[in-house]
Design a protein around this motif. Structure first.
Motif, short mmCIF file in Angstrom:
data_model
loop_
_atom_site.label_atom_id
_atom_site.label_comp_id
_atom_site.label_asym_id
_atom_site.label_seq_id
_atom_site.Cartn_x
_atom_site.Cartn_y
_atom_site.Cartn_z
N MET A 1 6.73 -5.48 6.55
CA MET A 1 5.38 -5.92 6.21
C MET A 1 4.63 -6.21 7.51
O MET A 1 5.10 -6.91 8.38
CB MET A 1 5.44 -7.16 5.33
CG MET A 1 4.08 -7.76 5.10
SD MET A 1 3.95 -9.12 3.93
CE MET A 1 5.29 -10.18 4.31
N ASN A 2 3.43 -5.67 7.61
CA ASN A 2 2.58 -5.86 8.78
C ASN A 2 1.74 -7.13 8.58
O ASN A 2 0.80 -7.13 7.79
CB ASN A 2 1.69 -4.62 8.95
CG ASN A 2 0.82 -4.68 10.16
OD1 ASN A 2 0.45 -5.75 10.63
ND2 ASN A 2 0.47 -3.52 10.67
N THR A 3 2.08 -8.18 9.30
CA THR A 3 1.37 -9.46 9.12
C THR A 3 -0.09 -9.37 9.55
O THR A 3 -0.94 -10.08 9.00
CB THR A 3 2.07 -10.61 9.87
OG1 THR A 3 2.13 -10.29 11.26
CG2 THR A 3 3.45 -10.86 9.32
N GLN A 4 -0.41 -8.50 10.51
CA GLN A 4 -1.82 -8.33 10.91
C GLN A 4 -2.64 -7.75 9.75
O GLN A 4 -3.77 -8.16 9.53
CB GLN A 4 -1.92 -7.42 12.15
CG GLN A 4 -1.32 -8.03 13.40
CD GLN A 4 -1.99 -9.35 13.78
OE1 GLN A 4 -3.19 -9.51 13.66
NE2 GLN A 4 -1.19 -10.29 14.23
N ASN A 5 -2.05 -6.81 9.01
CA ASN A 5 -2.74 -6.24 7.85
C ASN A 5 -2.93 -7.29 6.77
O ASN A 5 -3.97 -7.32 6.10
CB ASN A 5 -1.98 -5.04 7.29
CG ASN A 5 -2.15 -3.80 8.13
OD1 ASN A 5 -2.88 -3.78 9.11
ND2 ASN A 5 -1.46 -2.74 7.74
N VAL A 6 -1.93 -8.14 6.58
CA VAL A 6 -2.02 -9.19 5.57
C VAL A 6 -3.13 -10.17 5.93
O VAL A 6 -4.00 -10.49 5.11
CB VAL A 6 -0.67 -9.92 5.39
CG1 VAL A 6 -0.82 -11.18 4.56
CG2 VAL A 6 0.36 -8.98 4.78
N LYS A 7 -3.14 -10.62 7.18
CA LYS A 7 -4.18 -11.56 7.62
C LYS A 7 -5.57 -10.95 7.52
O LYS A 7 -6.50 -11.58 7.01
CB LYS A 7 -3.93 -12.01 9.06
CG LYS A 7 -2.73 -12.91 9.24
CD LYS A 7 -2.52 -13.22 10.71
CE LYS A 7 -1.20 -13.93 10.95
NZ LYS A 7 -0.95 -14.11 12.39
N ALA A 8 -5.71 -9.73 8.01
CA ALA A 8 -7.02 -9.06 7.95
C ALA A 8 -7.44 -8.82 6.51
O ALA A 8 -8.62 -8.93 6.17
CB ALA A 8 -6.97 -7.74 8.74
N GLY A 9 -6.48 -8.52 5.64
CA GLY A 9 -6.78 -8.32 4.22
C GLY A 9 -7.27 -9.60 3.56
O GLY A 9 -8.26 -9.59 2.82
N VAL A 10 -6.59 -10.71 3.84
CA VAL A 10 -7.01 -11.99 3.26
C VAL A 10 -8.40 -12.37 3.76
O VAL A 10 -9.28 -12.75 2.97
CB VAL A 10 -5.98 -13.10 3.56
CG1 VAL A 10 -6.53 -14.48 3.22
CG2 VAL A 10 -4.68 -12.83 2.80
N LEU A 11 -8.63 -12.25 5.06
CA LEU A 11 -9.94 -12.60 5.62
C LEU A 11 -11.03 -11.66 5.13
O LEU A 11 -12.15 -12.10 4.81
CB LEU A 11 -9.88 -12.63 7.15
CG LEU A 11 -9.02 -13.76 7.74
CD1 LEU A 11 -8.89 -13.59 9.25
CD2 LEU A 11 -9.61 -15.11 7.39
N GLY A 12 -10.72 -10.38 5.04
CA GLY A 12 -11.68 -9.42 4.49
C GLY A 12 -11.97 -9.72 3.02
O GLY A 12 -13.12 -9.64 2.57
N GLY A 13 -10.93 -10.09 2.28
CA GLY A 13 -11.11 -10.46 0.88
C GLY A 13 -11.98 -11.68 0.72
O GLY A 13 -12.83 -11.74 -0.18
#
Length: 145
Positions: A1-13
């Protein structure tokens, strides 16, 4: 799991949720969202909406994050993702949670078309913010390296 994608996804959401939430507030829809947790408060509805928005953004980061190559790709992938969530959210999951059954027959009412527009706007903001955050993270890693 790419934690940068998770963080960016949450912030984008969350960013998309703020924009869509303002539209929902203007349309008087937040009390309906609050009813999911047994409240009628618009403020509670807004908070519930933001939690859902963050979760959907997280899903974007996990499912599509590696496919987002820039803001244009983020925008169109986000728009399609928003359309998918329009079907899953207000047409399927939310009505089922409220004991109403799926709402496909009502999909093209004025209210549901406004909801579709809101979900597309949410998705575009999500995708663009995701792409910008991801580009910033890549640039930061290159400077540090």
């Amino acid at each position: 799991m790419n934690t940068q994608n998770v963080k960016a996804g949450v912030l984008g959401g969350l960013a998309g949720g703020l924009v869509f939430g303002m539209l929902m507030a203007m349309m008087g829809m937040l009390p309906m969202i609050a009813s999911l947790v047994g409240s009628k408060s618009a403020a509670v509805g807004f908070l519930v909406h933001l939690v859902i928005s963050a979760g959907i953004g997280l899903g974007f980061g996990l499912l599509l994050g590696d496919r987002v190559t820039g803001t244009g790709a983020g925008a169109w992938q986000g728009a399609v993702y928003g359309m998918v969530w329009w079907v899953l959210g207000p047409l399927v999951m939310m009505p089922l949670m409220m004991g109403m059954g799926v709402q496909f027959a009502q999909a093209f009412t004025t209210q549901n078309l406004m909801s579709l527009m809101g979900h597309v706007i949410y998705g575009v903001v999500l995708g663009v913010v995701f792409a910008l955050l991801r580009a910033r993270n890549v640039a930061t890693r290159q400077v540090v390296s």
